[in-house]
Design a protein around this motif. Structure first.
Motif, PDB file in Angstrom:
ATOM      1  N   THR A  70       0.825  -1.216   0.000  1.00 45.00           N
ATOM      2  CA  THR A  70       0.000   0.000   0.000  1.00 45.00           C
ATOM      3  C   THR A  70       0.855   1.260   0.000  1.00 45.00           C
ATOM      4  N   THR A  98      -2.486  -4.137  -6.362  1.00 42.01           N
ATOM      5  CA  THR A  98      -3.482  -4.406  -5.302  1.00 42.01           C
ATOM      6  C   THR A  98      -4.700  -5.182  -5.783  1.00 42.01           C
ATOM      7  N   GLU A 282      -0.409   7.713   3.757  1.00 42.25           N
ATOM      8  CA  GLU A 282      -1.549   7.191   2.988  1.00 42.25           C
ATOM      9  C   GLU A 282      -1.532   5.661   2.957  1.00 42.25           C
ATOM     10  N   GLN A 285      -2.664   4.139   6.266  1.00 42.09           N
ATOM     11  CA  GLN A 285      -4.108   4.268   6.481  1.00 42.09           C
ATOM     12  C   GLN A 285      -4.906   3.260   5.662  1.00 42.09           C
ATOM     13  N   HIS A 286      -4.366   2.843   4.520  1.00 42.30           N
ATOM     14  CA  HIS A 286      -5.099   1.945   3.637  1.00 42.30           C
ATOM     15  C   HIS A 286      -4.732   0.467   3.829  1.00 42.30           C
ATOM     16  N   ARG A 288      -5.018  -2.930   5.002  1.00 43.88           N
ATOM     17  CA  ARG A 288      -5.994  -3.830   5.618  1.00 43.88           C
ATOM     18  C   ARG A 288      -5.720  -5.244   5.122  1.00 43.88           C
TER      19      ARG A 288
END
Length: 425
Positions: A70, A98, A282, A285-286, A288
């Motif tokens: 990410t 991704t 960034e 935060q993304h 997951r």
């Protein structure tokens, strides 16, 4: 003597190919690089201009891979990822920028491997690893991020020399293949490191003897606590990364484990591709990952985590104590019988209010009664046994709702256990 299975036809789908892979080799795991390297050469597998990061470790590999992916994507680089095992669908194992590739692309990769392997026998994992690398080289990518399956030195992924090798953690697991001692396990994982290539160790208690062996091989890894560190800030929403020559302050606290975020940042430093602090923020935060500290809101809350050994269970317990304190925990647990069941349950016990043990199907699956007996030796918490994960999960949720207060249903113990929980729950 069993007959050699026939390869699927040209029009066969992904399920047929996966069944073929399962039947092709007499054992599920066979460590060694000779067969894989021979087929890789026939496939002409080369990363080309792409940088390669290889991630090994007992726990934390998946989240470290996701952080790397990410952040690099936020920085504008093209990425290819190979992970294992998958949680629900095989297609999860390969991502390009991704995005998962579709079933037909995997079929084409399997066909490519089958066409050149000749009489070389490959395990399910080896076949899939070669197919994944074949898929990655079909795209002009900036970075390949490869997750080691088991160990490191003799794992199929290690047929590619990484520009940056990463070890996330060292714990006791896969004893039948890696042995029962941390030193031996660390030595196997350190086999991904190459002289003249960058190495990063995120394990704070890495065996000194193995560090000495690496030094003799002219490998000087960057180590957590020595060459880089991290600290959570008092606001409980940010953290700082502390390197030898730089400090990144006020980074957003990620959903996935913080130690692995710090390890990923050091790996990116070693990769020597420009990455801005904004891209780092960034990417954090993304980041997951399904089944890794995956918290689902509701009443009750549901926490999914694939922790399946004492090392991972200890981290999971600490995470619950830090982020969901004083909350009754109804634990749905299913495990494989070749894991350290007693050690894993003991590590989880401090936060568990009630156990809901589930049978896992298949020859490796442990019976719920086996788990209940393992826990009964040490604890007096209420426990129930169920024939499957779905029944245990339903019972745990019902019991949690009866509490008339905020509660947590924890699902853990194996990838197989977590995969039984519907994605929409």
């Amino acid at each position: 003597m069993s007959e050699t299975p026939l390869a699927p036809s040209a029009t066969a789908g992904l399920d047929a190919w996966l069944s073929y892979l399962e039947a092709l080799h007499p054992t599920e795991i066979e460590l060694g690089l000779e067969r894989v390297q021979a087929v890789a050469q026939r496939l002409k597998i080369q990363p080309g201009k792409a940088k390669v990061i290889t991630v090994a470790g007992t726990n934390g590999k998946g989240s470290t891979v996701r952080y790397l992916e990410t952040i690099l994507r936020a920085a504008g680089y093209t990425t290819g990822v190979y992970i294992s095992p998958h949680l629900v669908d095989y297609e999860e194992r390969v991502r390009v920028n991704t995005q998962q590739l579709d079933a037909q692309q995997h079929v084409e990769a399997f066909q490519a491997v089958e066409q050149v392997r000749g009489d070389t026998s490959l395990t399910y994992f080896e076949f899939g690893t070669l197919a994944a690398m074949w898929l990655l080289q079909q795209h002009e990518l900036d970075v390949w991020i490869l997750e080691v399956g088991l160990g490191g030195r003799l794992d199929a992924v290690n047929c590619i020399a990484a520009d940056v090798g990463v070890i996330t953690s060292v714990g006791i697991d896969h004893v039948a293949f890696l042995g029962p001692h941390r030193e031996g396990i660390a030595r196997e994982k350190a086999g991904i490191f190459r002289p003249g290539r960058a190495a990063v160790i995120g394990e704070p208690d890495f065996p000194a003897d193995i560090l000495a062996e690496l030094h003799q091989r002219s490998i000087e890894p960057a180590r957590v606590g020595v060459d880089f560190n991290y600290r959570r800030n008092s606001d409980q929403s940010t953290w700082d990364y502390v390197g030898r020559s730089s400090v990144l302050r006020g980074l957003p606290l990620p959903q996935l484990p913080l130690p692995n975020a710090a390890t990923a940042l050091k790996a990116l430093e070693k990769l020597a591709l420009p990455v801005s602090q904004q891209a780092i923020k960034e990417g954090l935060q993304h980041a997951r990952e399904s089944g890794r500290l995956e918290l689902r809101a509701g009443n009750p809350k549901v926490l999914l985590d694939v922790a399946h050994n004492p090392h991972a269970a200890t981290f999971l317990t600490q995470h619950i104590q830090a982020t969901l304190p004083d909350m009754p925990v109804f634990a749905v647990v299913g495990m494989l019988q070749d894991k350290d069941i007693e050690g894993t349950l003991a590590a989880l016990a401090p936060v568990v209010t009630q156990w809901f043990f589930a049978d896992l199907a298949g020859p490796r699956g442990a019976k719920a009664e086996r788990l209940a007996q393992a826990d009964a030796a040490e604890n007096e918490r209420p426990r129930q046994t169920f024939a499957n994960v779905a029944a245990a999960f339903d019972a745990a949720r019902a019991a949690a709702v009866e509490q008339k207060r905020e509660t947590l249903v924890l699902v853990c113990g194996s990838f197989y256990t977590v995969s039984q929980i519907p994605q929409t729950e």
